[in-house]
Scaffold this motif. Structure first.
Motif, PDB file in Angstrom:
ATOM      1  N   ARG A   9       0.247   4.403  -2.615  1.00  0.00           N
ATOM      2  CA  ARG A   9       0.079   5.812  -2.253  1.00  0.00           C
ATOM      3  C   ARG A   9       1.171   6.702  -2.829  1.00  0.00           C
ATOM      4  N   TYR A  10       2.422   6.228  -2.753  1.00  0.00           N
ATOM      5  CA  TYR A  10       3.530   7.135  -3.067  1.00  0.00           C
ATOM      6  C   TYR A  10       4.160   6.901  -4.444  1.00  0.00           C
ATOM      7  N   LYS A  48      -7.175   8.927   1.717  1.00  0.00           N
ATOM      8  CA  LYS A  48      -6.078   9.794   2.196  1.00  0.00           C
ATOM      9  C   LYS A  48      -5.351  10.433   1.017  1.00  0.00           C
ATOM     10  N   SER A  49      -5.162   9.664  -0.059  1.00  0.00           N
ATOM     11  CA  SER A  49      -4.516  10.218  -1.259  1.00  0.00           C
ATOM     12  C   SER A  49      -5.373  11.330  -1.856  1.00  0.00           C
ATOM     13  N   SER A  99      -6.717   4.274   2.409  1.00  0.00           N
ATOM     14  CA  SER A  99      -5.497   4.777   1.755  1.00  0.00           C
ATOM     15  C   SER A  99      -5.828   5.625   0.540  1.00  0.00           C
ATOM     16  N   ILE A 100      -6.805   5.213  -0.255  1.00  0.00           N
ATOM     17  CA  ILE A 100      -7.143   6.020  -1.431  1.00  0.00           C
ATOM     18  C   ILE A 100      -7.825   7.323  -0.996  1.00  0.00           C
ATOM     19  N   TYR A 152      -0.390   6.182  -7.335  1.00  0.00           N
ATOM     20  CA  TYR A 152      -1.415   7.225  -7.403  1.00  0.00           C
ATOM     21  C   TYR A 152      -0.983   8.309  -8.396  1.00  0.00           C
ATOM     22  N   GLU A 192      -5.089  14.465   0.468  1.00  0.00           N
ATOM     23  CA  GLU A 192      -3.822  15.190   0.291  1.00  0.00           C
ATOM     24  C   GLU A 192      -3.798  15.919  -1.051  1.00  0.00           C
ATOM     25  N   PHE A 251      -8.934   1.745  -4.588  1.00  0.00           N
ATOM     26  CA  PHE A 251      -7.510   1.884  -4.920  1.00  0.00           C
ATOM     27  C   PHE A 251      -7.035   0.736  -5.812  1.00  0.00           C
ATOM     28  N   ILE A 287       0.842  -1.208   0.000  1.00  0.00           N
ATOM     29  CA  ILE A 287       0.000   0.000   0.000  1.00  0.00           C
ATOM     30  C   ILE A 287       0.878   1.260   0.000  1.00  0.00           C
TER      31      ILE A 287
END
Length: 846
Positions: free
Chosen positions: A207-208, A271-272, A268-269, A211, A275, A352, A203
């Motif tokens: 995210r890093y 949060k993406s 997680s998605i 995405y 941000e 995600f 994951i």
């Protein structure tokens, strides 16, 4: 770039930088590692010269101690070897980072397989409309698995990530600090990771890396190919996810874990998005727009931290609201930024990556038998398979998972939980159930029946049931199984509800382990043709999902060339493949690499249908020749497997039994709970990895050279040369097999040829390697292995140089284990520690 130009660029950007930063690296004050950088070249020289003279690893390491140290006790010597391993591990990370930092300059946009090249060719050949048509229904799905081939803990992965950025900026101060951090950061997990740990590790990449990389890549294609008449589908790139869903042979993956992982993907998605929205709001500060986006920000926050439900549709409605105000009142200023955000929401949804469930068909049968024994009133002793299926497909019984225990309870609970996962993450969040070791109709129908037993009406089963054909028997049975399923009314109705599409998975790793390299690949090719034909006859759109590993021995190798070489007899609706462990880091580990490799997959699939190429379609004569070669190689490989020393050799002379004792993955290294080691229980990863650690890579070539030589002896080598020149598919197999051989180094184990127990077996392996190498060089006209791939060849060469002392230490420890019971534990730890570094250094070798 020409080969000479590429080689020179690699020398400047990678080789020279490694020399510079390695000298900095050598002077750093690591804990208990002072002066290792001075001693290491001596061990390398002793190894290089010693192996050329036929010395054993034990002789080489002992001579190194005698000539270059004053150590006397075994304890002191072992401690030094551990320090050397730690040092080399960090050298590997440095080289990885330097090579990754140079990626873009070494792979310009004009290269084969890039979008730029695809677009230019489509324009020149007036095939832009045909390319649009193909893109409308085509997609690429990369499925991340948790198979244990990645040995860097998360903390090291993050340093690697930062080190790459520092190298790209040539910031010596930052590199110096990061190398110091690397020196003091442990490279080992204290405990085995749980399936949730494995999921969180991947994951991090979602995210890093993905995405942004998929968002940027989507925009790039949209800008290149988008027109008023053509809108690029948002599902052209998809991510799949196995950690937490793949319970095949992993007792630690439970219904609870699957639900937790689905939840982590969901959060997680969000949060993406949260941000990304923060950055977006800095630009879209206009009246009306700002308020709508602020409202969305609060809603995302509440969904993440207060567990309130939010859907993709709701997020999109807010964006559309902001879009309308932006267009009508603010001249559409920064509309491209809002559009990019909207595209990402449509690409990733609230899931995600799509979580797959996978389980072995034999486990399902155990579950069904227990249920029927307790709930059907039928007597298991007398009941036939047909009777079981009849009951399963007709019963109105709805089960409560709590009425059972163990695997039956967990299996039923997991199926029941899919409802709530789909409610939260959307149907894209979890919509496939994969069945390992499928070779009968019942294997698919058992899963279909279990959904009904869990209270799903047939209309509510929003799941694709995916058989996985992976053994020689399974591949042979594939056509018959699917024909029967397509003709079964209940299953046919299910397929109609799923859009008349059927996904079928094919296992390259286990296929190669079972049948050898050439036979497995040809068998899969033919199976795909048969399944395409039977699916077309039944008006079913068949999608092939390839279980491919990193190295050629597990179905990996040059992926673009493999997919671009599939002819018109194989369905090409979608490219789906697994990537795992270390391949995630080495091939998809940063944004540039990820974008490049996603591009390569997409263009391979599109080129196959849009551009004509006679080398993709096999003639009858070419097919017969490949078939003949495959059968000859299969016989040779089968004889090797049947050799009484085959399993004992791996057990006693390789690292096989140490895979299961390392803290690298949550899954056991073999199936079955017995202590006895059987070939069929071996998992593909430790099997292939053990050959790799020996630097023998047997599954990647064994039998291939023998088959070529047989035809040469028959005076038919000209036929094989014509096949190599005329068939992209066969050429790809040859080049991938050469890659396996290029990563082999038999001098490391020359000492085994005189071993009383295993000497004759070792000679069988060595003779076939020498034969395969000479036959393939003759076939291709190359002077050396991988002659046409200078970058890969140079990379392998430097890595092999870095890792040679590590190989010496590992073989030394394996030899000592057989002689010195008193220090066995210390030597076994040496084997396991060197196992990590060897794999990490040999990217894609296991």
């Amino acid at each position: 770039m020409q080969n000479e130009e590429k080689t020179e660029k690699f020398r400047q950007l990678v080789e020279n930088k490694f020399q510079i930063y390695n000298s900095l690296f050598m002077s750093l004050p690591y804990d208990k590692m002072t002066n290792i950088g001075m001693l290491l070249p001596f061990l390398y020289e002793e190894s290089k010269i010693g192996y050329e003279k036929g010395k054993s690893p034990e002789e080489i390491v002992e001579e190194f101690f005698a000539k270059h140290t004053e150590l006397e006790t075994e304890e002191q010597k072992t401690e030094l070897l551990f320090k050397i391993i730690q040092y080399i591990e960090r050298q590997v990370v440095l080289f990885d980072s330097i090579e990754d930092a140079a990626f873009c300059e070494l792979h310009p946009p004009s290269e084969t397989g890039t979008l730029h090249q695809l677009h230019e060719r489509a324009l020149q050949e007036h095939l832009v409309t045909a390319t649009h048509d193909k893109m409308r229904g085509f997609s690429v799905r990369v499925v991340f698995t948790a198979h244990p081939t990645q040995f860097y803990p998360n903390s090291v992965q993050r340093i690697l990530h930062d080190l790459r950025s520092a190298i790209m900026k040539d910031s010596v101060t930052e590199i110096d600090m990061l190398l110091q951090q690397l020196g003091k950061t442990p490279f080992l997990n204290r405990e085995k990771p749980t399936p949730l740990d494995e999921a969180m590790s991947i994951i991090f990449y979602l995210r890093y890396v993905y995405y942004d990389s998929l968002g940027e890549l989507y925009r790039k294609i949209k800008n290149s190919f988008g027109t008023q008449d053509f809108k690029l589908p948002h599902d052209i790139f998809q991510l799949g996810f196995w950690p937490g869903g793949d319970r095949d042979g992993n007792p630690f993956v439970t219904a609870e874990i699957t639900q937790k992982v689905a939840q982590e993907l969901h959060f997680s998605i969000l949060k993406s998005y949260y941000e990304h929205l923060k950055n977006l709001r800095r630009r879209l500060s206009f009246r009306g727009v700002s308020e709508v986006l602020e409202q969305l920000s609060h809603e995302l926050y509440d969904a993440i931290f207060k567990n309130q439900n939010i859907t993709t549709r709701h997020i999109l409605s807010r964006i559309s609201e902001a879009e309308k105000i932006l267009t009508e009142q603010h001249n559409g200023l920064f509309h491209n930024l809002l559009e990019d955000y909207k595209d990402r929401v449509q690409i990733f949804g609230t899931h995600f990556a799509t979580l797959d469930v996978r389980q072995d068909s034999r486990i399902h049968q155990q579950v069904i038998d227990e249920i029927i024994g307790e709930k059907s009133g039928l007597y298991l002793k007398n009941i036939t398979t047909e009777d079981k299926l009849k009951w399963l497909l007709e019963t109105e019984t709805v089960l409560n998972p709590d009425d059972f225990s163990g695997i039956t309870k967990d299996t039923l609970q997991n199926i029941s939980n899919i409802r709530s996962i789909q409610e939260k993450n959307g149907e894209r969040g979890l919509n496939r159930y994969i069945i390992s070791n499928s070779d009968e109709v019942k294997d698919v129908l058992n899963v279909f029946g279990m959904f009904r037993l869990c209270g799903y009406s047939e209309e509510e089963i929003n799941i694709d049931i995916v058989p996985l054909f992976e053994t020689m028997e399974g591949l042979d049975a594939g056509e018959k199984v699917m024909k029967e399923l397509y003709e079964l009314p209940a299953y046919r109705k299910h397929l109609e509800r799923r859009g008349n599409a059927q996904t079928i998975m094919l296992g390259f790793s286990d296929g190669t382990k079972d049948g050898g390299y050439l036979k497995a690949n040809w068998e899969i090719y033919e199976t795909k043709e048969q399944l395409t034909r039977i699916s077309d006859e039944n008006n079913i759109k068949v999608i092939f999902f390839d279980g491919r590993g990193g190295p050629p021995a597990r179905g990996g190798g040059k992926t673009h060339d493999f997919y671009a070489s599939q002819g018109k007899t194989i369905a090409n609706h979608k490219i789906e493949l697994t990537i795992q462990g270390q391949t995630i880091t080495s091939v998809f580990g940063n944004k540039d690499q990820a974008k490049y490799n996603f591009e390569q997959l997409l263009t391979a699939g599109i080129e196959n249908d849009v551009f004509k190429n006679s080398k993709k379609d096999l003639t009858v004569k070419e097919r017969q020749l490949i078939e003949e070669l495959a059968d000859i190689s299969f016989k040779k490989y089968s004889d090797l497997k049947a050799h009484p020393m085959f399993v004992p050799y791996l057990q006693e002379m390789s690292t096989l039994e140490y895979y299961g004792r390392t803290n690298i993955g949550s899954r056991p290294s073999k199936r079955g709970g017995t202590n006895e080691l059987k070939f069929e229980d071996l998992r593909a990863i430790p099997f292939v990895g053990s050959w790799s650690q020996l630097k023998q890579n047997v599954p990647g070539f064994f039998g291939f050279g023998f088959a070529l030589n047989e035809l040469k002896n028959q005076g038919r080598f000209a036929e094989v040369k014509s096949l190599y020149k005329g068939s992209d598919f066969f050429k790809t197999l040859v080049l991938n097999s050469m890659m396996s051989m290029n990563k082999s180094y038999f001098p490391l184990t020359y000492y085994m040829k005189n071993n009383r127990k295993f000497g004759s077996f070792w000679n069988i392996l060595f003779d076939e390697f020498e034969l395969s190498k000479s036959m393939m060089l003759e076939l291709t006209g190359f002077r050396m292995l991988m002659e046409e791939e200078p970058l890969s060849r140079k990379s392998v060469k430097i890595r092999e140089k870095i890792v040679l002392p590590l190989l010496s230490i590992q073989q030394y420890a394996l030899m000592k284990i057989q002689k010195d019971e008193g220090n066995r534990e210390a030597y076994e730890k040496l084997v396991m520690r060197s196992l990590f570094g060897n794999i990490n250094a040999s990217r894609n070798s296991a």
